[in-house]
Scaffold this motif. Sequence first.
Motif, PDB file in Angstrom:
ATOM      1  N   ILE A 299       0.918  -1.385  -0.251  1.00 48.03           N
ATOM      2  CA  ILE A 299      -0.040   0.125  -0.053  1.00 48.03           C
ATOM      3  C   ILE A 299       0.829   1.097  -0.022  1.00 48.03           C
ATOM      4  N   PRO A 300       0.677   2.355  -0.882  1.00 47.70           N
ATOM      5  CA  PRO A 300       1.615   3.442  -0.933  1.00 47.70           C
ATOM      6  C   PRO A 300       1.309   4.181   0.421  1.00 47.70           C
ATOM      7  N   SER A 301       2.404   4.674   0.823  1.00 53.53           N
ATOM      8  CA  SER A 301       2.757   5.254   2.189  1.00 53.53           C
ATOM      9  C   SER A 301       3.175   6.705   2.129  1.00 53.53           C
ATOM     10  N   TRP A 302       2.835   7.484   3.159  1.00 57.35           N
ATOM     11  CA  TRP A 302       3.423   9.019   3.226  1.00 57.35           C
ATOM     12  C   TRP A 302       4.200   9.012   4.758  1.00 57.35           C
ATOM     13  N   TYR A 303       5.159   9.789   5.011  1.00 54.34           N
ATOM     14  CA  TYR A 303       5.637   9.721   6.174  1.00 54.34           C
ATOM     15  C   TYR A 303       6.024  11.015   6.578  1.00 54.34           C
ATOM     16  N   LEU A 304       5.900  11.600   7.803  1.00 59.69           N
ATOM     17  CA  LEU A 304       6.085  12.882   8.394  1.00 59.69           C
ATOM     18  C   LEU A 304       7.100  12.557   9.391  1.00 59.69           C
ATOM     19  N   VAL A 305       8.353  12.949   9.207  1.00 55.93           N
ATOM     20  CA  VAL A 305       9.315  13.054  10.222  1.00 55.93           C
ATOM     21  C   VAL A 305       9.275  13.961  11.049  1.00 55.93           C
ATOM     22  N   ALA A 306       9.637  14.166  12.337  1.00 55.81           N
ATOM     23  CA  ALA A 306       9.622  15.040  13.238  1.00 55.81           C
ATOM     24  C   ALA A 306      10.927  15.235  13.718  1.00 55.81           C
ATOM     25  N   SER A 307      11.853  16.294  13.239  1.00 56.95           N
ATOM     26  CA  SER A 307      13.213  16.414  13.370  1.00 56.95           C
ATOM     27  C   SER A 307      13.611  16.554  14.870  1.00 56.95           C
ATOM     28  N   ASP A 308      12.670  17.203  15.662  1.00 58.54           N
ATOM     29  CA  ASP A 308      13.020  17.501  16.991  1.00 58.54           C
ATOM     30  C   ASP A 308      12.343  16.405  18.139  1.00 58.54           C
ATOM     31  N   ASP A 309      12.154  15.199  17.576  1.00 61.89           N
ATOM     32  CA  ASP A 309      11.271  14.181  18.208  1.00 61.89           C
ATOM     33  C   ASP A 309      12.165  13.634  19.136  1.00 61.89           C
ATOM     34  N   ASN A 310      11.809  13.695  20.669  1.00 65.14           N
ATOM     35  CA  ASN A 310      12.570  12.924  21.676  1.00 65.14           C
ATOM     36  C   ASN A 310      11.856  11.662  22.210  1.00 65.14           C
ATOM     37  N   THR A 311      10.903  11.168  21.404  1.00 65.67           N
ATOM     38  CA  THR A 311      10.230   9.877  22.013  1.00 65.67           C
ATOM     39  C   THR A 311      10.944   8.764  20.784  1.00 65.67           C
ATOM     40  N   ILE A 312      10.616   9.013  19.549  1.00 61.58           N
ATOM     41  CA  ILE A 312      11.163   8.227  18.511  1.00 61.58           C
ATOM     42  C   ILE A 312      12.438   9.063  17.927  1.00 61.58           C
ATOM     43  N   PRO A 313      13.508   8.336  17.765  1.00 60.09           N
ATOM     44  CA  PRO A 313      14.750   9.068  17.479  1.00 60.09           C
ATOM     45  C   PRO A 313      14.357   9.612  15.762  1.00 60.09           C
ATOM     46  N   PRO A 314      14.622  10.808  15.405  1.00 63.54           N
ATOM     47  CA  PRO A 314      14.566  11.196  13.992  1.00 63.54           C
ATOM     48  C   PRO A 314      15.232  10.178  13.146  1.00 63.54           C
ATOM     49  N   GLY A 315      16.490   9.707  13.583  1.00 61.01           N
ATOM     50  CA  GLY A 315      17.152   8.914  12.454  1.00 61.01           C
ATOM     51  C   GLY A 315      16.386   7.666  12.437  1.00 61.01           C
ATOM     52  N   ALA A 316      15.583   6.981  13.198  1.00 64.12           N
ATOM     53  CA  ALA A 316      14.986   5.928  13.233  1.00 64.12           C
ATOM     54  C   ALA A 316      13.728   6.081  12.257  1.00 64.12           C
ATOM     55  N   GLU A 317      12.969   7.331  12.574  1.00 60.74           N
ATOM     56  CA  GLU A 317      11.780   7.619  11.703  1.00 60.74           C
ATOM     57  C   GLU A 317      12.376   7.717  10.071  1.00 60.74           C
ATOM     58  N   ARG A 318      13.633   8.418   9.677  1.00 62.80           N
ATOM     59  CA  ARG A 318      14.015   8.427   8.269  1.00 62.80           C
ATOM     60  C   ARG A 318      14.099   7.147   7.965  1.00 62.80           C
ATOM     61  N   PHE A 319      14.701   6.045   8.517  1.00 58.12           N
ATOM     62  CA  PHE A 319      15.174   4.877   8.342  1.00 58.12           C
ATOM     63  C   PHE A 319      13.876   4.268   7.896  1.00 58.12           C
ATOM     64  N   MET A 320      12.897   4.203   8.663  1.00 58.96           N
ATOM     65  CA  MET A 320      11.507   3.619   8.575  1.00 58.96           C
ATOM     66  C   MET A 320      10.954   4.061   7.085  1.00 58.96           C
ATOM     67  N   ALA A 321      10.892   5.359   7.079  1.00 55.28           N
ATOM     68  CA  ALA A 321      10.236   5.762   5.919  1.00 55.28           C
ATOM     69  C   ALA A 321      11.107   5.553   4.561  1.00 55.28           C
ATOM     70  N   ARG A 322      12.465   5.546   4.590  1.00 58.33           N
ATOM     71  CA  ARG A 322      13.190   4.816   3.488  1.00 58.33           C
ATOM     72  C   ARG A 322      12.632   3.669   3.254  1.00 58.33           C
ATOM     73  N   ARG A 323      12.783   2.880   4.269  1.00 61.18           N
ATOM     74  CA  ARG A 323      12.646   1.445   3.905  1.00 61.18           C
ATOM     75  C   ARG A 323      11.268   1.170   3.341  1.00 61.18           C
ATOM     76  N   ALA A 324       9.922   2.031   3.927  1.00 63.37           N
ATOM     77  CA  ALA A 324       8.729   1.579   3.218  1.00 63.37           C
ATOM     78  C   ALA A 324       8.614   2.400   1.870  1.00 63.37           C
ATOM     79  N   ARG A 325       9.592   2.994   1.469  1.00 67.84           N
ATOM     80  CA  ARG A 325       9.560   3.823   0.082  1.00 67.84           C
ATOM     81  C   ARG A 325       8.580   4.872   0.212  1.00 67.84           C
ATOM     82  N   ALA A 326       8.398   5.463   1.361  1.00 64.55           N
ATOM     83  CA  ALA A 326       7.348   6.397   1.690  1.00 64.55           C
ATOM     84  C   ALA A 326       7.538   7.826   1.151  1.00 64.55           C
ATOM     85  N   ARG A 327       6.735   8.394   0.664  1.00 65.40           N
ATOM     86  CA  ARG A 327       6.885   9.690   0.058  1.00 65.40           C
ATOM     87  C   ARG A 327       6.988  10.617   1.570  1.00 65.40           C
TER      88      ARG A 327
END
Length: 273
Positions: A216-244
């Motif tokens: 299923i196509p996906s979209w992802y909003l990375v929160a660069s000042d996130d202190n709950t989920i590390p932003p690096g992990a968010e970027r990794f998951m977005a890239r892996r899912a081929r999300a916009r």
Amino acid sequence: MTTQQNLRRLGLFCVLLAVSAIPSRAVAAEDTWEARCRRKPTIVLVHGAFADASGWADVMKRLQKQGYTAHAFANPLRSMSGDAEYLRYFLGTLSGPIILVGHSYGGAVITNAATGNPNVKALVYIAAYALDEDESISEANTLGGGDSKLGEHLILRPFPGSVPLNADAYIDPAFFRQLFAADLREKDAAVLAASQRPAASFVFDEPSGPPAWKSIPSWYLVASDDNTIPPGAERFMARRARARTYEIRSSHVAMMSHPETVTELIFKAAGCR
């Protein structure tokens, strides 16, 4: 009838044919964009741990203003598999196309609940867990070199039927704003800290099932000042899912501190931006 008369009649026929084709092209163009936007999908918003459905209030107002039917799903926060099944049953009561929007742990829930559902046309992750199969939330926090401090500031309280290692997990109110909602006003963050809904601690180590983002196509909003989920992990998951993927300077609760940006991303997933 002479050859010259035949040619004149053929020329007139071609002109009429060309003129009649113009509105057909306009209708076709409308069907690919404007008509698609008129056939608005149903939006289902799924909150994560330490929160409840009210966190979507400002996004919901914007969606309703644009004529969307939207539901802020009440996530049980008991187990990943059970919460996904609960959402799956809820989605079964809806007809037509659906867009699922997940925040934080809600991303893990939509990742599991949408698998195999042909009505779900898009997944939208808002600073959320887009887990792979057999991956847990605890493992996902380390992706991309991430290191979440959340686990160091949890308060565990037993609930009926709980076992020693599975209790209700709350963020320590003394650290809630810093970890979860740093860009909200202090008094607003204090209300959220006092009214947070706990998640059963087992959800953080439960392995995820086959991910819906593979089909299923996906979209992802990375929160660069996130202190709950590390932003690096968010970027990794977005890239892996081929999300916009889009990125914004925001705390973990982007849907509360930047509701207009979150809503615009949902509109993009709906194909109307």
